[in-house]
Design a protein around this motif. Structure first.
Motif, PDB file in Angstrom:
ATOM      1  N   LYS A 137       0.793  -1.216   0.000  1.00  0.00           N
ATOM      2  CA  LYS A 137       0.000   0.000   0.000  1.00  0.00           C
ATOM      3  C   LYS A 137       0.836   1.282   0.000  1.00  0.00           C
ATOM      4  CE  LYS A 137      -3.964  -2.126   2.297  1.00  0.00           C
ATOM      5  NZ  LYS A 137      -4.856  -2.098   3.483  1.00  0.00           N
ATOM      6  N   ASN A 138       2.005   1.236   0.623  1.00  0.00           N
ATOM      7  CA  ASN A 138       2.785   2.456   0.795  1.00  0.00           C
ATOM      8  C   ASN A 138       4.187   2.385   0.212  1.00  0.00           C
ATOM      9  OD1 ASN A 138       0.751   3.861   2.388  1.00  0.00           O
ATOM     10  ND2 ASN A 138       1.218   2.393   4.005  1.00  0.00           N
ATOM     11  N   ASP A 139       4.634   1.208  -0.170  1.00  0.00           N
ATOM     12  CA  ASP A 139       6.000   1.027  -0.656  1.00  0.00           C
ATOM     13  C   ASP A 139       5.986   0.757  -2.161  1.00  0.00           C
ATOM     14  OD1 ASP A 139       8.602   0.330  -1.228  1.00  0.00           O
ATOM     15  OD2 ASP A 139       8.866  -0.887   0.576  1.00  0.00           O
ATOM     16  N   TRP A 140       6.189   1.804  -2.924  1.00  0.00           N
ATOM     17  CA  TRP A 140       6.127   1.655  -4.383  1.00  0.00           C
ATOM     18  C   TRP A 140       7.354   0.956  -4.948  1.00  0.00           C
ATOM     19  CZ3 TRP A 140       2.007   1.974  -7.334  1.00  0.00           C
ATOM     20  CH2 TRP A 140       0.894   2.659  -6.841  1.00  0.00           C
ATOM     21  N   ASN A 141       8.476   1.049  -4.268  1.00  0.00           N
ATOM     22  CA  ASN A 141       9.650   0.307  -4.720  1.00  0.00           C
ATOM     23  C   ASN A 141       9.391  -1.196  -4.600  1.00  0.00           C
ATOM     24  OD1 ASN A 141      11.716   2.410  -5.375  1.00  0.00           O
ATOM     25  ND2 ASN A 141      11.343   3.000  -3.260  1.00  0.00           N
ATOM     26  N   GLN A 142       8.723  -1.607  -3.528  1.00  0.00           N
ATOM     27  CA  GLN A 142       8.357  -3.007  -3.375  1.00  0.00           C
ATOM     28  C   GLN A 142       7.307  -3.405  -4.411  1.00  0.00           C
ATOM     29  OE1 GLN A 142       9.799  -5.256  -1.455  1.00  0.00           O
ATOM     30  NE2 GLN A 142       8.450  -6.845  -2.304  1.00  0.00           N
ATOM     31  N   PHE A 143       6.399  -2.496  -4.714  1.00  0.00           N
ATOM     32  CA  PHE A 143       5.395  -2.733  -5.755  1.00  0.00           C
ATOM     33  C   PHE A 143       6.088  -3.020  -7.087  1.00  0.00           C
ATOM     34  CE2 PHE A 143       2.852  -1.322  -9.324  1.00  0.00           C
ATOM     35  CZ  PHE A 143       1.572  -1.762  -9.040  1.00  0.00           C
ATOM     36  N   PHE A 144       7.105  -2.241  -7.431  1.00  0.00           N
ATOM     37  CA  PHE A 144       7.830  -2.443  -8.683  1.00  0.00           C
ATOM     38  C   PHE A 144       8.492  -3.814  -8.710  1.00  0.00           C
ATOM     39  CE2 PHE A 144       8.698   1.810 -10.967  1.00  0.00           C
ATOM     40  CZ  PHE A 144       7.393   2.221 -10.748  1.00  0.00           C
ATOM     41  N   ILE A 145       9.068  -4.220  -7.585  1.00  0.00           N
ATOM     42  CA  ILE A 145       9.710  -5.526  -7.506  1.00  0.00           C
ATOM     43  C   ILE A 145       8.664  -6.631  -7.643  1.00  0.00           C
ATOM     44  CG2 ILE A 145      10.954  -7.106  -5.983  1.00  0.00           C
ATOM     45  CD1 ILE A 145      12.347  -4.634  -4.788  1.00  0.00           C
ATOM     46  N   GLN A 146       7.568  -6.480  -6.925  1.00  0.00           N
ATOM     47  CA  GLN A 146       6.527  -7.507  -6.919  1.00  0.00           C
ATOM     48  C   GLN A 146       5.896  -7.689  -8.292  1.00  0.00           C
ATOM     49  OE1 GLN A 146       3.972  -7.560  -3.426  1.00  0.00           O
ATOM     50  NE2 GLN A 146       2.174  -7.783  -4.743  1.00  0.00           N
ATOM     51  N   TYR A 147       5.725  -6.582  -9.031  1.00  0.00           N
ATOM     52  CA  TYR A 147       5.102  -6.644 -10.361  1.00  0.00           C
ATOM     53  C   TYR A 147       6.119  -6.848 -11.486  1.00  0.00           C
ATOM     54  CZ  TYR A 147       0.249  -5.657  -9.171  1.00  0.00           C
ATOM     55  OH  TYR A 147      -1.042  -5.759  -8.711  1.00  0.00           O
ATOM     56  N   GLY A 148       7.397  -6.931 -11.137  1.00  0.00           N
ATOM     57  CA  GLY A 148       8.425  -7.145 -12.153  1.00  0.00           C
ATOM     58  C   GLY A 148       8.593  -5.981 -13.106  1.00  0.00           C
ATOM     59  N   ILE A 149       8.448  -4.766 -12.592  1.00  0.00           N
ATOM     60  CA  ILE A 149       8.569  -3.572 -13.438  1.00  0.00           C
ATOM     61  C   ILE A 149      10.030  -3.215 -13.638  1.00  0.00           C
ATOM     62  CG2 ILE A 149       8.022  -1.120 -13.620  1.00  0.00           C
ATOM     63  CD1 ILE A 149       5.482  -1.734 -11.977  1.00  0.00           C
ATOM     64  N   GLU A 150      10.434  -3.112 -14.883  1.00  0.00           N
ATOM     65  CA  GLU A 150      11.815  -2.779 -15.228  1.00  0.00           C
ATOM     66  C   GLU A 150      11.990  -1.263 -15.280  1.00  0.00           C
ATOM     67  OE1 GLU A 150      15.027  -3.381 -18.899  1.00  0.00           O
ATOM     68  OE2 GLU A 150      12.974  -4.165 -19.057  1.00  0.00           O
ATOM     69  N   ARG A 151      12.987  -0.770 -14.590  1.00  0.00           N
ATOM     70  CA  ARG A 151      13.285   0.661 -14.608  1.00  0.00           C
ATOM     71  C   ARG A 151      14.237   0.966 -15.758  1.00  0.00           C
ATOM     72  NH1 ARG A 151      12.497   3.295  -9.210  1.00  0.00           N
ATOM     73  NH2 ARG A 151      11.716   1.690  -7.779  1.00  0.00           N
ATOM     74  N   LYS A 152      13.819   1.835 -16.650  1.00  0.00           N
ATOM     75  CA  LYS A 152      14.626   2.243 -17.792  1.00  0.00           C
ATOM     76  C   LYS A 152      15.397   3.523 -17.456  1.00  0.00           C
ATOM     77  CE  LYS A 152      12.880  -0.745 -20.889  1.00  0.00           C
ATOM     78  NZ  LYS A 152      13.662  -1.674 -21.733  1.00  0.00           N
ATOM     79  N   SER A 153      16.483   3.742 -18.182  1.00  0.00           N
ATOM     80  CA  SER A 153      17.251   4.977 -18.013  1.00  0.00           C
ATOM     81  C   SER A 153      16.720   6.049 -18.951  1.00  0.00           C
ATOM     82  CB  SER A 153      18.733   4.719 -18.323  1.00  0.00           C
ATOM     83  OG  SER A 153      19.270   3.751 -17.450  1.00  0.00           O
ATOM     84  N   VAL A 154      16.987   7.292 -18.621  1.00  0.00           N
ATOM     85  CA  VAL A 154      16.637   8.391 -19.520  1.00  0.00           C
ATOM     86  C   VAL A 154      17.518   8.291 -20.757  1.00  0.00           C
ATOM     87  CG1 VAL A 154      16.515  10.892 -19.777  1.00  0.00           C
ATOM     88  CG2 VAL A 154      16.007   9.841 -17.558  1.00  0.00           C
ATOM     89  N   PRO A 155      16.948   8.416 -21.965  1.00  0.00           N
ATOM     90  CA  PRO A 155      17.756   8.310 -23.196  1.00  0.00           C
ATOM     91  C   PRO A 155      18.891   9.327 -23.255  1.00  0.00           C
ATOM     92  CG  PRO A 155      15.406   8.218 -23.684  1.00  0.00           C
ATOM     93  CD  PRO A 155      15.524   8.601 -22.237  1.00  0.00           C
ATOM     94  N   PHE A 156      19.928   8.962 -23.995  1.00  0.00           N
ATOM     95  CA  PHE A 156      21.065   9.835 -24.290  1.00  0.00           C
ATOM     96  C   PHE A 156      21.848  10.245 -23.041  1.00  0.00           C
ATOM     97  CE2 PHE A 156      17.596  10.916 -27.336  1.00  0.00           C
ATOM     98  CZ  PHE A 156      18.120  10.243 -28.437  1.00  0.00           C
TER      99      PHE A 156
END
Length: 203
Positions: free
Chosen positions: A5-24
Motif C-alpha cells: 500500500k505504501n512502498d512503491w519500490n516493493q510494488f515495482f519488484i513484486q510486479y516485475g517492473i523494469e526501470r529504464k534509463s533516460v535516453p542519451f
C-alpha cells in the motif's frame, strides 16, 4: 497478489517492473521532497491522496506502462502536474467554450496522460475535498459532448488497471492500431502494456 500500500519500490519488484534509463544519458527529473509536495498541494488547493503522494516521493514523474505520470517537481515544467493542469485550463479558457463543457474542466487536477490515445486522467478538486478521489479519463477532443468515464477509485487501482492493465481497451477507448510495435514482450502479446518505468528527463 497482495499489493503493497505504501512502498512503491516493493510494488515495482513484486510486479516485475523494469526501470529504464533516460535516453542519451540525460539526468532524470529530481524526485520531489515532502516540502515541495506540500507547496504544490497548497498552490493547487488540493490534498493529494496518500498512495499518489507516496509514489511522487518514492518514484517520481515518468512513464509507467501506457501512462505518463506527472508529479510535483522543483521546477514548473512539463513533468509537473501543475503545468499540465494549467495547460488544460488554458485550452478551455474561452468563456463561450467553457460554458458548453459537460464536465467541470476547471475543477480538474491533471496527474497522468495516456501515451497512445492522449487521454488525460484527472481528479476533481471539489470531490477530493470530501474524500472522493475518483479518477476520470478525459478526452479533450470530445469534452463538449461526452462526460468522461470513471476508470478508478484510487491511484493504486489506476496503476494496476490502467497503466499496467487492459481497462482502456476493455472500455472500448483504445485503438489497437496505435499501439507501439516495438513493445514485443510477453505482456504486450496479451494486450497488456509493457512493465516498464521510464523517468522523465530533467528540463
Amino acid at each position: 497478489m497482495e499489493t503493497p500500500k505504501n512502498d512503491w519500490n516493493q510494488f515495482f519488484i513484486q510486479y516485475g517492473i523494469e526501470r529504464k534509463s533516460v535516453p542519451f544519458g540525460l539526468p532524470p527529473v529530481e524526485i520531489a521532497k515532502s516540502q515541495q509536495i506540500k507547496e504544490c498541494s497548497e498552490e493547487l488547493s488540493f490534498v493529494f491522496p496518500t498512495d499518489y503522494e507516496n509514489f511522487a516521493l518514492q518514484i517520481g514523474p515518468g512513464t509507467l506502462g501506457r501512462c505518463r505520470i506527472y508529479c510535483p517537481t522543483a521546477s514548473y515544467s512539463v513533468p509537473d502536474l501543475r503545468f499540465q493542469t494549467s495547460l488544460l485550463k488554458t485550452h478551455f479558457s474561452d468563456p463561450d467554450l467553457a460554458s458548453k463543457l459537460v464536465f467541470p474542466i476547471h475543477d480538474s487536477i491533471v496527474f497522468a496522460q495516456d501515451i497512445h490515445e492522449n487521454y488525460l486522467f484527472v481528479w476533481l478538486r471539489e470531490a477530493a475535498a470530501k474524500g472522493d478521489y475518483t479518477i476520470y479519463c478525459l478526452d479533450r477532443s470530445n469534452a463538449l459532448k461526452v462526460k468522461p468515464p470513471r476508470v478508478a477509485k484510487t491511484f493504486l487501482q489506476f496503476v494496476e488497471k490502467v497503466c499496467l492493465g487492459r481497462l482502456i481497451q476493455d472500455l472500448g477507448l483504445s485503438n489497437d492500431d496505435d499501439e507501439d510495435e516495438d513493445e514485443d514482450d510477453s505482456d504486450n502479446e496479451k494486450g497488456l502494456p509493457p512493465k516498464t518505468f521510464k523517468p522523465f528527463a530533467a528540463q
